[in-house]
Design an enzyme around this catalytic site. Structure first.
Site, PDB file in Angstrom:
ATOM      1  N   ASN A 189       1.055  -0.974  -0.267  1.00  0.00           N
ATOM      2  CA  ASN A 189       0.124   0.055   0.027  1.00  0.00           C
ATOM      3  C   ASN A 189       1.366   1.387   0.381  1.00  0.00           C
ATOM      4  OD1 ASN A 189      -2.356   1.916   0.100  1.00  0.00           O
ATOM      5  ND2 ASN A 189      -3.373   1.454   1.762  1.00  0.00           N
TER       6      ASN A 189
ATOM      7  N   CYS B  14      -5.258   1.208  -1.508  1.00  0.00           N
ATOM      8  CA  CYS B  14      -5.096  -0.597  -0.720  1.00  0.00           C
ATOM      9  C   CYS B  14      -6.581  -0.391  -1.762  1.00  0.00           C
ATOM     10  CB  CYS B  14      -6.221  -0.244   0.368  1.00  0.00           C
ATOM     11  SG  CYS B  14      -7.463   0.805   0.858  1.00  0.00           S
TER      12      CYS B  14
ATOM     13  N   HIS C 104     -10.816   2.357   4.683  1.00  0.00           N
ATOM     14  CA  HIS C 104     -10.235   1.107   3.754  1.00  0.00           C
ATOM     15  C   HIS C 104     -10.673  -0.659   2.999  1.00  0.00           C
ATOM     16  CE1 HIS C 104      -6.447  -1.661   3.678  1.00  0.00           C
ATOM     17  NE2 HIS C 104      -6.763  -2.645   4.566  1.00  0.00           N
TER      18      HIS C 104
ATOM     19  N   ASP D 182      -5.196  -8.968   2.169  1.00  0.00           N
ATOM     20  CA  ASP D 182      -5.746  -6.911   2.301  1.00  0.00           C
ATOM     21  C   ASP D 182      -4.972  -6.586   2.349  1.00  0.00           C
ATOM     22  OD1 ASP D 182      -5.525  -5.198   4.282  1.00  0.00           O
ATOM     23  OD2 ASP D 182      -5.939  -6.473   5.989  1.00  0.00           O
TER      24      ASP D 182
END
Length: 1086
Positions: free
Chosen positions: A227, A232, A473, A490
C-alpha cells in the site's frame, strides 16, 4: 490500513470498554481484605475448544500444521478459562494461550476496585493479544464475544462484544466493570459454582496481523500488494483482475518490447502480474501508478474503483488491438441489454441494443442481488403528460424498460453503496444489510434464456469497503481456483478465511444484522464467473504462457534493481571521485577553470574509502587507459574567496593512508587529471617540484568577440621567473603575432581581476598570492574596447533569468542573461529585444513564494534594481524566474485598467468570452460601453451586467455600481454576463417581475446550461409562462412538450408541472434581489 486507528474510549462509570493497564492498582490492604491469610488462590486452565491443548501447555508454531484450517493460523477460536476460588481473587490472572492467526490470545481476569467511596468493586474481564511481543510495529484487528458461563442450567449466559485494533500499547481490551463483585459471589446470580469456581469463555475472530513476519506465500500460496498510502482500493481491484486467469494470460501476450518502462501502463501491469505470480514478498505498485501519470500525492488519495477499472481495461484493450489477443476483454466482460419502449394500446415497440461491461445495482431498499436485478429491469410507465411519441400512432401510453440479451463469462456487479443525500448535500454510504448468493441464476432476466447453457454464475470475488464516504480501507475476498476455498487479500497480507467470514463479513448491516459488530464493513463490488465458462476463465497460467522477450526484460529489470539495491546498501563504504580532464576547461566562459555545476559530465570512478592512493591511480589507469607514469592528480580545493583551483597532492605521505583520510571525508572528490602532451618526446610526465615550481593556467580574452579561450597550463620556477619572460609563450599559446602588444591580468576571482603593469618584476612580487592554480588572463591591447577586467565584472553581476508566459501554463520559457544592477527599463528592453516587441508592451510578474506560479505584478514605475526584484542574496549561481505577458496597450496605461473577464450572450443564446479593460475607478456603465465598443454593438441596443452563480442569474448590477465593489470570489464561483436587454424587458411595471429560468438535471440543485430571464405578470397563468419560455428558447413543440417544468422558490419546488423523470428538466427560480425588481411574495396560479 487507510482508516484511522481505533481510539480507546474514555473511562465511564458503567462498565466501559478500556485497556486494563490504565486502571489504578489495588492496594495491599484491599488485597488482604479479599483473601484469607494462608490460603492460596488456584487457577485452572481448561482445555480449549478448537485448540486441543492440554492444561498449562504453551503452543509452539512449529508444532502445528500451517495448512490446518483449525491450527496455528486459524481465523477464529473459542476457548475457556476456569478460575478456582473466584471469591478470593486479589490479582490479575491469565489463561494459557490459544493461537489465532499465529498470535497468542489469553483471557485476562482481575478484580477492579471502586474509583471512589461510592462505587463498588467489580470484576474486570479482558481479551489479551500478543502481550509478550515488545515490538511497536505490529497490529491485529479482532472481534470477540466475552462470556461468563452459568453454573446453573436456568441461568442465561452473560455475554458482551468487543471490536478492537490490538497493538503494542493496547494489547488487551474488554470491560473494567464486566460484572459487579456482589453478582460474582452471589449464589442467586448463578455464575459461581458451589466449589467457588467461575468459567470464562471467549469466541475470538481475528484478521491476519500486520507488521509481523507473516509469510503469505508459504501460508496461502499467494502474495499481496504494498500500500503506497491510500492505494488499497487499487490493490483489491488488481488482485481481482490477476485471478481472472484468461485475462492475465492475454495481458502477458501484449507486445510491449518497445514500450517506455516508465510510461507504459501495459508493461507496468505485466510487471505487477508477473511478480504476483512468482515473487515471495509483497509486490510494489509505484511503477504502475507512475505510468498512470500520478504524482506522489495521488497515491495518498482514494479514487473511484469503477472508474479505475474502466480506464485500466480500456488502456489494455487498446494495446491488444491488432494482436493475437485482440478482443479478449470484450469476450470476457462485455454483455448486451436491450432498452425498449412498448406501447400499451397499439402494436408499436421501439428498441435499441447496448453493450455493458458492468452492472450497477441499487442497494438502498433492496435486500439482495436478485431483488436489485428485478428493480433494475422493472419497466417505467409513460402516461399523462409523459406519453411516448410513437410516430404515426401519435402520443401513446407505454412502458419503458430494459431486458438483458446475454451476460458475459465474467460478470462485474457494482453495488451502489454511495449515494447523494440532498438534505446533507453530500454523498453518504448505505450500510444496510445486503445479501448475495454463492450461486446466481439469472435466466429470468434474459430475453431468450438458453436451455443448453443456463445463466448460472458462481461467486469469484468480493471487494469490501470499511469506512464512510470520507475514506476507509479496501480488501478483497477471492476464490482463486473456484473450488470454494476463500482467501482474504488485505494489501500485503494474504490469509485463508472461512466462507462464513467472506460472505457474512461482507453483507453489511447495522446492529445485530452486522457481522461481529462491523457496521461499516460491506461489499461494494462482486465478480461472478459463468459456471459453464469457469474452466476457460480460470485456466492455468504458467511459464509457457509468458513470452520469452517479456521474461528476459523483466529478468533484466530485476537484476538491475537488485544491483541498485546492493549499491545503495553499500554506498557508505565507497567514495566517488570525479575526474576532470583538461578538455573540460575549453569553452568555459566564466570565472575559474570549470563550472562545478557541470561536474556530472566528468568521468566518475567509485572506490572503497579504505583503499590506498596507489589503488586509486591503478583504477584510473585501467578506466582511462593511461599508463601510471603518464598522468598526475591535482585536487580541486576551494580557496577563501570561494574560487576552486587545483593543488598538488602530497604523494610522499599518501602511500600508507586510506583515501577517506586523504580526502578528509569529502565525497565526491574532485581531481584534475594532468596528462602528458600527445607530442611530448619525454617517456614520462616531468616531475613537479612542490617547493620550487608553480602551476599556472592561461586564458586569452578576445576584446572583439568578448569571449574567453583556454590556452593550457605551464609550470615555471618560482624564483627568477619574471612576467616579461612569459610574454613570448603567451603570444604563442594565443596564436598572436610576436609583435602584438598584450595586456596581462591575474584572475583572483570574478569581481577582482588585477592588471599586471610592471612586467620586469617576478611572479611572487606581482601576484596576490603565489599559489598553484593561479590564472593569468592576457589579451591583445585594443583601444576603445572593454578589457578582460570589465568582462569578468560583468560576469560577476550577471544573473540568468527564466522568463515564462503568464498566460500559457505549458510555456517552457526562455533564459535571458541580465545584470543584477539594471533598473526596470534596462531589463525590460533586454527581454523585449528577445521577444521582438516594444518594452512598453510588456508586463512582468514576480513568482509566488509558496507555489511555482505567477504572483504579484511588477509596476513599470519600480525604481529599484534587478537584484532587489529577484531577491538575490549570497550566491550568484541560483536560477531566477519571472513571468511576463504581452499587452495590447502600453503598460503605463494598462496599469490604470482592471482586467474583467465576462461572458457576452448573443440574442441567439450563443456565449462568447470577452476580456475587457475598464478603468479601475470606473462603474458598470463604463464596462458596458467598453464591451459595446469591442464587439461593435449598436448604440440603440441597451446592455446589462448580471451576476451568475451555479448557472443561475442571482443579480442584475446597477449601472452606477463601482467596479471596485465587484468580486469574482465568494462562497461559490461567480461569473459575470453581459447581454442585450430584450425590448419587452426594458420597462418593468409594478405588477411584473423578471424570473430566472434555469436548466437542471434530475434534481433542482444540479443546474447546467445558459440561464435566461423571463418577464412574468401577476395573475398570469402558468400555461402562458410555458409558451414564453418555449419562444425564448426557440424550441419546437414536439420537443418542448417532453420537458418538465417546476416553479422553485427558496430552493423548494412549489409547483411541478409533472413528476420527476430521468430526463432533462427546466425550472423557474425566483430571485430575491431587489435590483431584479422581484417581490418577495411572488407566486403563480396554475
Amino acid at each position: 490500513m487507510d482508516e484511522q486507528s481505533i481510539q480507546m474510549p474514555d473511562p465511564l462509570p458503567n462498565s466501559p470498554q478500556q485497556n486494563s493497564t490504565l486502571e489504578a492498582d489495588v492496594t495491599e490492604t484491599q488485597e488482604r481484605m479479599e483473601t484469607d491469610e494462608g490460603e492460596v488462590l488456584e487457577v485452572n486452565n481448561t482445555s480449549m475448544i478448537n485448540g486441543d491443548v492440554s492444561d498449562n501447555e504453551e503452543i509452539k508454531s512449529d508444532e502445528i500444521d500451517a495448512d490446518d484450517e483449525y491450527g496455528f493460523y486459524k481465523s477464529e477460536a473459542t476457548f475457556s478459562f476456569t478460575v478456582d476460588n473466584i471469591h478470593k481473587l486479589s490479582e490479575s490472572v491469565t489463561s494459557t494461550p490459544t493461537y489465532v492467526r499465529g498470535l497468542p490470545w489469553r483471557i485476562l481476569v482481575m478484580p477492579r476496585p471502586g474509583h471512589d467511596r461510592t462505587s463498588m468493586k467489580s470484576l474486570g474481564y479482558f481479551l489479551q493479544c500478543n502481550a509478550e511481543n515488545e515490538s511497536n510495529a505490529w497490529s491485529c484487528h479482532g472481534s470477540a464475544e466475552l462470556r461468563i458461563l452459568p453454573a446453573k442450567e436456568e441461568v442465561p449466559m452473560l455475554e458482551k462484544k468487543i471490536d478492537h485494533l490490538f497493538y503494542c500499547k493496547e494489547n488487551d481490551w474488554g470491560f473494567s466493570q464486566f460484572l459487579s463483585w456482589a453478582d460474582v459471589i452471589s449464589p442467586e446470580k448463578g455464575f459461581m459454582t458451589a466449589d467457588k469456581k467461575m468459567t470464562f469463555q471467549v469466541h475470538v475472530f481475528a484478521d491476519a496481523p500486520h507488521g509481523l513476519a507473516w509469510d503469505s506465500r508459504k501460508l496461502t500460496g499467494y502474495i499481496g500488494l504494498k500500500n503506497q498510502g491510500a492505494t488499497c482500493y487499487m490493490n483489491s481491484l488488481l488482485q481481482t483482475l490477476f485471478f481472472t486467469n484468461k485475462l492475465r494470460r492475454a495481458v502477458y501476450l501484449m507486445p510491449t518490447e518497445s514500450d517506455d518502462s516508465l510510461k507504459s501502463v501495459s508493461l507496468a501491469l505485466q510487471r505487477v502480474f508477473y511478480e504476483l505470480q512468482y515473487n515471495d514478498k509483497p509486490v510494489g505498485t509505484k511503477k504502475l501508478t507512475k505510468s498512470f501519470g500520478w504524482e506522489t500525492l495521488d497515491s495518498f488519495m482514494q479514487h473511484d474503483v469503477q472508474e479505475l477499472c474502466r480506464v485500466l481495461l480500456d488502456n489494455v484493450e487498446l494495446k491488444m488491438k491488432g494482436t493475437c489477443v485482440e478482443g479478449t476483454i470484450p469476450e470476457l466482460l462485455e454483455g448486451k441489454f436491450k432498452s425498449y419502449v412498448k406501447c400499451k394500446d397499439v402494436d408499436y415497440i421501439s428498441s435499441r441494443e447496448e453493450s455493458f461491461f458492468d452492472i450497477q445495482l441499487v442497494v438502498k431498499g433492496n435486500k439482495d442481488v436478485m431483488e436489485s436485478f428485478r428493480t433494475y429491469i422493472k419497466p417505467d410507465t409513460l402516461d399523462g403528460d409523459n406519453k411516448f411519441d410513437a410516430g404515426d400512432y401519435g402520443m401513446q401510453d407505454a412502458e419503458k424498460g430494459i431486458i438483458f440479451k446475454y451476460f458475459p463469462p465474467v460478470l462485474h456487479l457494482q453495488l451502489l453503496r454511495f449515494q447523494y443525500d440532498p438534505a446533507a448535500d453530500m454523498y453518504v454510504k448505505t450500510n444496510d444489510r445486503y445479501e448475495f448468493p454463492e450461486t446466481l441464476i439469472l435466466d429470468e432476466f434474459l430475453e431468450e434464456p438458453d436451455d443448453k447453457d443456463p445463466a448460472i454464475y458462481v461467486l469469484h470475488a468480493i471487494l469490501v469497503h470499511s469506512g464512510d464516504n470520507h475514506g476507509g480501507h479496501y480488501v478483497s475476498y477471492l476464490n482463486p481456483e473456484g473450488d470454494g476455498k476463500w482467501f482474504k487479500f488485505d494489501d500485503d497480507v494474504v490469509s485463508r478465511c472461512t466462507k462464513k467470514e467472506a460472505f457474512m463479513g461482507s453483507f453489511g448491516g447495522v446492529g445485530d444484522d452486522s457481522f461481529v459488530g462491523r457496521n461499516s464493513t460491506n461489499a461494494y463490488m462482486l465478480v461472478y464467473i459463468r459456471k459453464s465458462k469457469a474452466d476457460e476463465v480460470l485456466c492455468k497460467v504458467g511459464d509457457k504462457d509468458i513470452p520469452d522477450q517479456l521474461l528476459h526484460r523483466l529478468s533484466e529489470e530485476r537484476k538491475l534493481e537488485a544491483f541498485r539495491r546492493k549499491e545503495r546498501a553499500e554506498s557508505h563504504l565507497y567514495m566517488a571521485v570525479n575526474i576532470i580532464t583538461e578538455d573540460m576547461f575549453c569553452g568555459h566562459q566564466g570565472e575559474d577553470l570549470f563550472d562545478f555545476e557541470r561536474s556530472h559530465m566528468a568521468r566518475h570512478v567509485k572506490i572503497l574509502k579504505q583503499a590506498s592512493y596507489m589503488e586509486l591511480l591503478q583504477l584510473i589507469s585501467a578506466a582511462l587507459g593511461y599508463p601510471l607514469h603518464s598522468f598526475r592528480l591535482w585536487l580541486f580545493s576551494q580557496r577563501p574567496n570561494s574560487t576552486w583551483r587545483p593543488t598538488i597532492l602530497d604523494t610522499a605521505d599518501t602511500p600508507g593512508k586510506q583515501l577517506i583520510d586523504i580526502a578528509e571525508n569529502d565525497s565526491p572528490w574532485h581531481v584534475w587529471l594532468e596528462t602528458m602532451p600527445p607530442d611530448s618526446p619525454e617517456p614520462s610526465l616531468p616531475p613537479f617540484d612542490k617547493q620550487g615550481d608553480i602551476l599556472l593556467f592561461l586564458k586569452m580574452f578576445s576584446p572583439y568577440t568578448q569571449t574567453i579561450s583556454y590556452c593550457g597550463h605551464i609550470t615555471v620556477p618560482i624564483d627568477g621567473t619574471t612576467i616579461i619572460a612569459m610574454e613570448t609563450e603567451l603570444r604563442k599559446r594565443g596564436g598572436l603575432n610576436p609583435t602584438v602588444p598584450i595586456l596581462m591580468f591575474e584572475e583572483v576571482c570574478a569581481s577582482e581581476v588585477r592588471p599586471i603593469h610592471d612586467r620586469s618584476r617576478q611572479l611572487g612580487e606581482m601576484m596576490d598570492k603565489l599559489m598553484d592554480g593561479n590564472i593569468i588572463v592576457f589579451q591583445p591591447a585594443v583601444p576603445n574596447f572593454p578589457d578582460a577586467a570589465r568582462y569578468f565584472l560583468d560576469i560577476f553581476y550577471r544573473v540568468d533569468v527564466l522568463l515564462c508566459d503568464k498566460n500559457d501554463p505549458l510555456d517552457q520559457g526562455f533564459v535571458v542573461s541580465l545584470n543584477r544592477n539594471w533598473n526596470y527599463g534596462q531589463f525590460a528592453e533586454k527581454v523585449a529585444e528577445r521577444l521582438d516587441t516594444d518594452p512598453m508592451m510588456l508586463q512582468f510578474f514576480r513568482v509566488q513564494s509558496t507555489r511555482d506560479m505567477a504572483g504579484s505584478v511588477i509596476r513599470s514605475s519600480f525604481d529599484g534594481q534587478l537584484k532587489d526584484l529577484l531577491q538575490i542574496y549570497g550566491t550568484r549561481k541560483q536560477s531566477k524566474r519571472l513571468y511576463y505577458q504581452q499587452l495590447t496597450m502600453k503598460v503605463d496605461e494598462f496599469e490604470t485598467k482592471r482586467q474583467f473577464r465576462c461572458m457576452y450572450v448573443h440574442p441567439n443564446m450563443k456565449e462568447e468570452e470577452v476580456v475587457l479593460y475598464p478603468n479601475k475607478n470606473g462603474c458598470v456603465q463604463s464596462l458596458l460601453e467598453e464591451c459595446r465598443t469591442k464587439l461593435s454593438i449598436e448604440g440603440s441596443k441597451e446592455l446589462r451586467l448580471m451576476e451568475v452563480v451555479g448557472n443561475k442569474i442571482c443579480n442584475i448590477l446597477r449601472k452606477e455600481k463601482s467596479l471596485e465593489e465587484i468580486s469574482f470570489y465568494g462562497q461559490a464561483p461567480r461569473l459575470y454576463r453581459i447581454e442585450t436587454i430584450p425590448d419587452d424587458q426594458k420597462q418593468i411595471e409594478e405588477d411584473e417581475v423578471l424570473i430566472c429560468t434555469v436548466h437542471f438535471q434530475k434534481e433542482i440543485y444540479n443546474t447546467f446550461g445558459i440561464p435566461l430571464l423571463i418577464k412574468v405578470k401577476s395573475g398570469e397563468r402558468f400555461h402562458d409562462i410555458r409558451e414564453r419560455i418555449q419562444n425564448a428558447m426557440d424550441i419546437p413543440d414536439n420537443i418542448f412538450e417532453k420537458y418538465k417544468i417546476a416553479v422553485v422558490v427558496n430552493g423548494q419546488v412549489c409547483i411541478s408541472g409533472l413528476p420527476y423523470q430521468k430526463t432533462t428538466l427546466y425550472a423557474l427560480s425566483i430571485s430575491m434581489d431587489r435590483e431584479c425588481n422581484v417581490p418577495e411574495n411572488s407566486y403563480f396560479p396554475t
